[in-house]
Design a protein around this motif. Structure first.
Motif, mmCIF file in Angstrom:
data_model
loop_
_atom_site.group_PDB
_atom_site.id
_atom_site.type_symbol
_atom_site.label_atom_id
_atom_site.label_comp_id
_atom_site.label_asym_id
_atom_site.label_seq_id
_atom_site.Cartn_x
_atom_site.Cartn_y
_atom_site.Cartn_z
ATOM 1 N N ASP A 60 42.425 73.155 33.537
ATOM 2 C CA ASP A 60 42.509 71.942 32.728
ATOM 3 C C ASP A 60 43.932 71.794 32.192
ATOM 4 O O ASP A 60 44.261 72.284 31.113
ATOM 5 C CB ASP A 60 41.498 72.042 31.573
ATOM 6 N N ASN B 82 48.848 69.586 26.077
ATOM 7 C CA ASN B 82 48.615 69.326 24.669
ATOM 8 C C ASN B 82 49.192 70.446 23.792
ATOM 9 O O ASN B 82 49.835 70.189 22.776
ATOM 10 C CB ASN B 82 47.103 69.187 24.448
ATOM 11 N N GLU C 184 44.920 70.405 28.623
ATOM 12 C CA GLU C 184 44.975 71.313 27.472
ATOM 13 C C GLU C 184 46.358 71.956 27.374
ATOM 14 O O GLU C 184 46.973 72.035 26.315
ATOM 15 C CB GLU C 184 43.906 72.406 27.593
#
Lengths: 95, 331
Positions: free
Chosen positions: B281, B287, B284
């Motif tokens: 992912d 982020n 993530e």
């Protein structure tokens, strides 16, 4: 940042008695004494040495890489400085 | 680790016309291709220098910030032996930061500049350290997985074309292997313990598995710097190659512990002889990179606080050294 940066020292360690001191790296310290204390912590955490030298990096004069040929090329064709240059018959001993 | 005290560049760098640059670059690349090492005073392309400064300083910052999640557990280590080991490990991380800052300084950036870049948020450190360590098992998982991934990344850098970086890396890799083994030992102890201890170990693995895989950086298709860095021999393997290797060696270790890797797609592929694993992912990762990880702010506040609180010590040491010098001069 108004603080003055601490000077840089080069660190040399003797791994054990009988061997020469060898360059291992550098560190910052206010003076030579602190440099030795820091070198102890940074470079000898696993018994890497029995003696430490420190020298201010600014005191080191180094050769210029672009002078390498001038400095080192003259030794290249002087193979007669090595013992293997001389052919000695096998039956001659202790030479 | 040879120093910007030797920082004046070679003469050839001083009078380089644009026409000569191509010739210098060709000669530089030929040396790199021949596995010759580049040393601080050698001519090097600006882009090579800047890539190394960015990479080495980022690496140094990671070692320094990396002390925080583990230092958090020194006072609460379960036994005296564990505490002594953890202190030694955290001290090593500090030492590794010092080796790397020295290596970066040989490229013409000062220690203070690097520290300022870290504190102002302009320099990055590995985003793995923005995750929290809520239990003792996290210390085991960090040693096993995070240090394991770091070692896998770092071993090829021991053969990096830039001499000071390669030498620092040799020293670091030699010291890191104890870090990984002590982590695995913690995981072994927990996973052969009470059901509650087993659960702690499993939950720590669940927390750290995916972040550890992300440590290898974006996939090859997305990685901007890989091709150039490989040509310069700063990098020897791509991100995806290293990540695959990590999964291949780590999956059987998890099996030994009797723990389950949190990836339903994970299986050994007989045809490729590699483990297949599920998609990462990346949102993530992005982020956390942007500063929104669980601990980004806390980590930077801790660094800033210890920098500020140490200021009077640095100033006092400088003043004392100055006083000693003045006295020696007067005598």
């Amino acid at each position: 940042m108004t603080e003055k940066e601490w000077p840089l020292f080069e660190v040399f360690i003797r791994p054990r008695s009988g061997l020469e001191h060898k360059h291992v790296g550098s560190l910052h310290a206010v003076d030579a004494r602190m440099a030795i204390e820091h070198a102890r912590d940074v470079y000898t955490r696993r018994q890497e040495g029995v003696s430490i030298w420190v020298v201010r990096s600014s005191e080191v004069t180094a050769s210029d890489p672009s002078d390498a040929d001038v400095l080192f090329e003259p030794a290249r064709d002087k193979v007669y400085r090595h013992p293997t240059f001389y052919a000695i018959p096998d039956e001659v001993k202790n030479l | 680790m040879y120093t910007q005290g030797l920082d004046s560049l070679g003469k050839e760098a001083l009078h380089v016309s644009a026409a000569d640059t191509a010739a210098l670059e060709a000669r530089f690349q030929a040396r790199v291709d021949a596995d010759d090492k580049i040393e601080p005073k050698d001519w090097m392309p600006d882009a090579y220098r800047h890539t190394l400064i960015r990479q080495i300083s980022q690496h140094a910052h990671s070692e320094i910030v990396g002390m925080l999640p583990e230092g958090n557990w020194i006072t609460r280590a379960p036994t005296l032996r564990r505490k002594a080991v953890l202190i030694a490990k955290v001290q090593d991380e500090g030492g590794h930061g010092m080796y790397l800052y020295s290596a970066a300084e040989t490229l013409g950036i000062s220690r203070d500049q690097m520290v300022a870049q870290l504190l102002s948020g302009n320099a990055r450190y590995s985003s793995i350290f923005n995750y929290p360590t809520p239990t003792w098992a996290d210390i085991g998982a960090i040693g096993w997985l995070v240090d394991g991934a770091a070692i896998m990344n770092q071993i090829p850098i021991c053969r990096c074309s830039y001499g000071p970086y390669a030498r620092a890396m040799v020293r670091i890799c030699r010291e890191e292997s104890f870090h990984q083994r002590q982590g695995f030992e913690i995981m072994m102890t927990l996973s052969s313990g009470t059901p509650e201890q087993r659960r702690m170990a499993q939950e720590a693995l669940n927390r750290w598995w995916w972040p550890a895989l992300m440590m290898f950086g974006p996939s090859d298709a997305e990685s901007k710097h890989t091709a150039q860095s490989m040509r310069w021999k700063i990098k020897r393997f791509t991100n995806d190659e290293l990540r695959q290797h990590f999964v291949d060696v780590t999956a059987p270790q998890a099996g030994f512990l009797g723990l389950k890797i949190p990836d339903r797609e994970l299986r050994f592929d007989e045809t490729t002889q590699h483990y297949h694993f599920g998609a990462i992912d990346w949102s993530e990762f992005q982020n956390v990179l942007k500063g929104n990880g669980p601990c980004n702010r806390e980590r930077m506040e801790s660094r800033q606080r210890s920098h500020d609180e140490g200021r009077w010590v640095r100033e006092a040491a400088s003043a004392y050294a100055e006083k000693q010098r003045t006295r020696a001069d007067a005598a």
